[in-house]
Design a protein around this motif. Structure first.
Motif, short mmCIF file in Angstrom:
data_model
loop_
_atom_site.label_atom_id
_atom_site.label_comp_id
_atom_site.label_asym_id
_atom_site.label_seq_id
_atom_site.Cartn_x
_atom_site.Cartn_y
_atom_site.Cartn_z
N PRO A 3 0.80 -1.23 0.00
CA PRO A 3 0.00 0.00 0.00
C PRO A 3 0.83 1.28 0.00
O PRO A 3 0.27 2.37 -0.08
CB PRO A 3 -0.80 -0.11 1.30
CG PRO A 3 0.03 -0.96 2.19
CD PRO A 3 0.77 -1.92 1.29
N TYR A 4 2.15 1.15 0.10
CA TYR A 4 3.00 2.35 0.11
C TYR A 4 3.53 2.72 -1.27
O TYR A 4 4.17 3.75 -1.42
CB TYR A 4 4.20 2.14 1.05
CG TYR A 4 3.80 2.09 2.51
CD1 TYR A 4 3.64 3.26 3.25
CD2 TYR A 4 3.57 0.87 3.14
CE1 TYR A 4 3.26 3.21 4.58
CE2 TYR A 4 3.19 0.82 4.47
CZ TYR A 4 3.04 2.00 5.19
OH TYR A 4 2.66 1.95 6.50
N LYS A 34 0.51 10.93 6.98
CA LYS A 34 1.71 10.36 6.37
C LYS A 34 1.39 9.07 5.62
O LYS A 34 1.72 8.92 4.47
CB LYS A 34 2.79 10.12 7.43
CG LYS A 34 3.40 11.40 7.96
CD LYS A 34 4.19 12.12 6.88
CE LYS A 34 4.72 13.44 7.37
NZ LYS A 34 5.60 14.08 6.39
N CYS A 35 0.77 8.11 6.31
CA CYS A 35 0.56 6.80 5.66
C CYS A 35 -0.77 6.73 4.94
O CYS A 35 -0.89 6.08 3.91
CB CYS A 35 0.71 5.66 6.66
SG CYS A 35 -0.61 5.54 7.88
N GLY A 49 -4.09 4.55 8.53
CA GLY A 49 -4.49 4.38 9.93
C GLY A 49 -3.40 3.78 10.81
O GLY A 49 -3.70 3.14 11.81
N VAL A 50 -2.14 3.96 10.46
CA VAL A 50 -1.05 3.39 11.25
C VAL A 50 -0.12 4.46 11.82
O VAL A 50 0.23 4.42 13.00
CB VAL A 50 -0.21 2.38 10.42
CG1 VAL A 50 0.82 1.69 11.31
CG2 VAL A 50 -1.11 1.35 9.76
N CYS A 51 0.28 5.44 11.02
CA CYS A 51 1.41 6.31 11.39
C CYS A 51 1.12 7.23 12.56
O CYS A 51 2.03 7.76 13.18
CB CYS A 51 1.88 7.13 10.19
SG CYS A 51 0.82 8.54 9.81
N GLY A 52 -0.15 7.44 12.89
CA GLY A 52 -0.49 8.17 14.11
C GLY A 52 -0.65 9.68 13.98
O GLY A 52 -1.01 10.33 14.94
N HIS A 53 -0.38 10.23 12.79
CA HIS A 53 -0.39 11.70 12.67
C HIS A 53 -1.79 12.30 12.70
O HIS A 53 -1.99 13.39 13.19
CB HIS A 53 0.32 12.12 11.38
CG HIS A 53 1.81 11.99 11.47
ND1 HIS A 53 2.64 13.05 11.69
CD2 HIS A 53 2.60 10.91 11.42
CE1 HIS A 53 3.88 12.63 11.74
NE2 HIS A 53 3.89 11.32 11.58
N ASN A 56 -4.76 11.23 13.97
CA ASN A 56 -5.83 10.78 14.87
C ASN A 56 -6.55 11.95 15.53
O ASN A 56 -5.96 12.97 15.86
CB ASN A 56 -5.28 9.82 15.93
CG ASN A 56 -4.60 10.55 17.08
OD1 ASN A 56 -3.62 11.24 16.87
ND2 ASN A 56 -5.17 10.43 18.27
N TYR A 110 -9.09 7.72 13.11
CA TYR A 110 -8.09 8.22 12.17
C TYR A 110 -8.81 8.89 11.01
O TYR A 110 -9.65 8.25 10.38
CB TYR A 110 -7.20 7.07 11.68
CG TYR A 110 -6.31 6.57 12.77
CD1 TYR A 110 -5.03 7.07 12.94
CD2 TYR A 110 -6.77 5.65 13.71
CE1 TYR A 110 -4.21 6.65 13.98
CE2 TYR A 110 -5.98 5.23 14.76
CZ TYR A 110 -4.69 5.73 14.89
OH TYR A 110 -3.90 5.33 15.94
N LYS A 150 -8.49 6.96 7.72
CA LYS A 150 -9.08 5.63 7.54
C LYS A 150 -10.56 5.59 7.93
O LYS A 150 -11.39 5.09 7.18
CB LYS A 150 -8.29 4.62 8.37
CG LYS A 150 -8.53 3.20 7.95
CD LYS A 150 -7.69 2.23 8.74
CE LYS A 150 -8.14 0.81 8.38
NZ LYS A 150 -7.37 -0.17 9.09
#
Lengths: 279, 340
Positions: free
Chosen positions: A5-6, A244-245, A248-252, A254, A259, A262
């Motif tokens: 997905p990146y 960033k991602c 729903g992972v990188c945390g920026h 939220n 998120y 996501k």
């Protein structure tokens, strides 16, 4: 793991249009380089994508074209940071990267179906709403009356001016384009979005509203709607945060437990009210 | 599950075979070091507690190259992303404390679909060492773990009666042991393990209780609690807690171009930093320190717990040990639980 997905899809800038008189907002028409990517791309109005400029980075931008417009994807971009500045400088034909579509989008084939639709936008927030409006018009029978309130500071700051002219007079479409103050040569509405909304807002009966714009506009647009009975679960907002991602992972991005990338960017006002104000 | 008894020579044989056949890493002083065949003595006596460097360094590489690209305009493939071709090397992590092992299991939830993280997981075997002794900052038991916990491990070693009891927990763990390694554990060994586990759990509350308590709490009541102001005042926003925390997994993505060879990299980032949430417009949704401190604890205790069912904290105590202004997550947990 089916795909990474990146990895952005290689794409080219096919056309660039300057939207606003200050030159700060441009619309980029993007075409995929690989037929396979073009064929598998599916998005919903209200979703966004990550645009990549080699060596500069990646930014989340709302998709301005409707899935019914085939063969290209449109992004209307305000010049603000490193990547958007680079994007504004590159020429037609340049290769960029596109990753997505990401996020949830407006419920055009869910809760909005069969309803009257109210679209309210301010400034350059009309982009994903352009995607939505074109989608609604392409599936006209699935929706009731469509009311649009769109405002900008000056006539020159309005997006998609030619398209608005073409939409004028369409059956069942009530267009209300307004500017903040009187301007030479402007014969349309004058006044802030909340004021115009108060004048033209339809009944909340069997209806859904999509509102995008500066927070201050949204704040003052809600009371006139609430006065005539609009409920928070009928009102859809689109949030923005640094991302960033997009996965729903990188945390920026939220906002409390959700998120924006996501679970959003589209939330009902009812959902937003239960969250911390961190957007 | 297979349970074996190993004496020290049996363990050294295993370590020697891992150091020779693949990469072997173990805790040496504050960090994780590659262990060679002639340096095995360094890892057979490990001090109590988890080393300062978090285990996440093996799964969230610093940095992870997401892809490379040519930044030379004339090249036909300029900008076309090429994912890294080399797979990570096979490796054994030895001497992993159960708290750190548990962090691997917890981080695997948000990274379930992440190809880079999963590739590193696939190539890594984790051999744990249970904690007969704990540190004053250890609190794994109060957040759902155990000094003898097995979550996230392939093999768990427990020191007992001059040797080790080895619990082989997964097929990957089975694959690490050559035929004839050790002897089958006897009834006495089993009884000894059970006694150690029972003693560790004695007097502690139900391990599910804490996550259930946090799930039951009203989110906005916790968010608006009065304690955040006082808690955040001394915080320097240095980010030491987030970098050392094994379950802090946020990252940034940036492009780097050196002599027209580009790569997109991903590396650790921290919600303690104002830039983390800064919009290009200048607006910052977590511009104030109180919001950043609150986000770190709320994510660990409430947001993650709502999403995945467990706290994003394994009680390793690193943040307590290393915080320059002595912020103690145990006190934050206690105070939040009393918020009505």
């Amino acid at each position: 793991m089916t795909k990474n997905p990146y990895l952005p899809y290689p794409a080219r800038i096919d056309d660039v249009a300057v939207e606003t008189e200050d030159g700060n907002i441009k619309t980029f028409r993007i075409v995929f380089e690989n037929e396979r990517d073009r064929a598998t791309w599916r998005h919903t109005p209200g979703q966004f994508a990550m645009l990549s400029i080699a060596g500069k980075g990646e930014i989340p931008i709302g998709i301005a074209s409707s899935p019914t417009e085939e063969g290209f994807v449109l992004f209307t971009v305000n010049r603000a940071g490193v990547v958007t500045t680079a994007l504004h400088q590159i020429e037609k034909g340049t290769r960029i990267g596109i990753r997505g579509p990401l996020g949830n989008g407006f419920p055009v084939d869910g809760a909005m179906r069969g309803k009257n639709i109210l679209i309210i936008a301010g400034g350059f927030a009309f982009t994903t709403l352009r995607a939505t409006l074109i989608y609604l018009l392409a599936h006209r029978a699935n929706y009731g009356k469509i009311t649009v309130v769109y405002g900008a500071r000056t006539p020159g700051m309005l997006l998609y001016k030619d398209e608005f002219k073409a939409w004028q007079g369409l059956d069942g479409l009530d267009l209300n384009v307004t500017i903040d103050r009187e301007a030479p040569g402007w014969s349309g509405l004058v006044g802030f979005v909340p004021t115009i909304t108060e004048r033209v807002a339809p009944s909340p009966e069997n209806a859904a509203a999509l509102i995008c714009g500066p927070p201050i506009m949204i704040k003052f647009t809600m009371p006139p709607l609430e006065k005539i009975g609009w409920q928070d679960d009928q009102v859809y907002l689109s949030l923005e945060n640094r991302m960033k991602c997009g996965l729903g992972v990188c945390g920026h991005c939220n906002v409390g437990p959700v998120y924006v990338c996501k679970n959003g960017p589209v939330f009902t006002r009812e959902q937003v009210k239960k969250l911390p104000i961190e957007f | 599950m297979n349970i074996l008894r190993l004496d020290i020579n049996g363990l050294l044989d295993c370590l020697s075979s891992w150091a020779g056949g693949q990469e072997l890493y173990g805790p040496v002083k504050d960090g994780w070091r590659r262990i060679s065949r002639d340096g095995l003595e360094a890892v057979v006596s490990i001090p109590p507690g988890a080393p300062k460097a978090p285990i996440k360094t093996f799964f969230l590489a610093q940095p992870e190259t997401l892809f490379t690209f040519s930044a030379r305009h004339g090249d036909d493939d300029a900008w076309i992303p090429t994912p890294p071709k080399e797979a990570p090397n096979r490796r054994v992590l030895f001497g992993v404390r159960p708290c750190d092992a548990r962090s691997i299991a917890l981080n695997s939830m948000p990274y379930r679909d992440d190809p880079y993280y999963q590739a590193r997981m696939d190539k890594t075997a984790v051999v744990g060492l249970s904690c007969n002794e704990t540190c004053s900052t250890c609190f794994c038991k109060s957040v759902g773990g155990s000094p003898y916990g097995t979550e996230g491990l392939d093999i768990l070693l427990t020191k007992a009666d001059g040797g080790f009891i080895a619990e082989v927990l997964t097929s990957k763990g089975e694959g690490l042991l050559e035929k004839g390694t050790g002897t089958p554990a006897g009834d006495g060994d089993m009884a000894r393990l059970k006694a150690l586990r029972d003693a560790a759990q004695a007097g502690t509350s139900d391990t599910q209780a804490l996550s259930a308590s946090f799930k039951a709490k009203n989110l906005m009541q916790l968010y608006n609690a009065r304690l955040w102001q006082g808690l955040s005042e001394p915080c320097l926003n240095c980010g030491a807690c987030t970098f050392l925390c094994p379950t802090c997994y946020c990252f940034d993505i940036q492009d780097e171009v050196v002599r027209q060879a580009g790569r997109r990299i991903r590396y650790w980032d921290s919600c303690m930093f104002p830039l983390f949430t800064l919009h290009a417009s200048g607006h910052n949704p977590r511009g104030e320190k109180i919001k950043r401190v609150r986000n770190r604890f709320m994510h660990k205790l409430k947001y993650f717990t709502e999403r995945f069912g467990a706290l994003s904290c394994v009680g390793c105590g690193r943040c307590i040990r290393e915080c320059p202004v002595n912020i103690d997550i145990r006190e934050v947990i206690r105070d939040l639980l009393s918020v009505e």
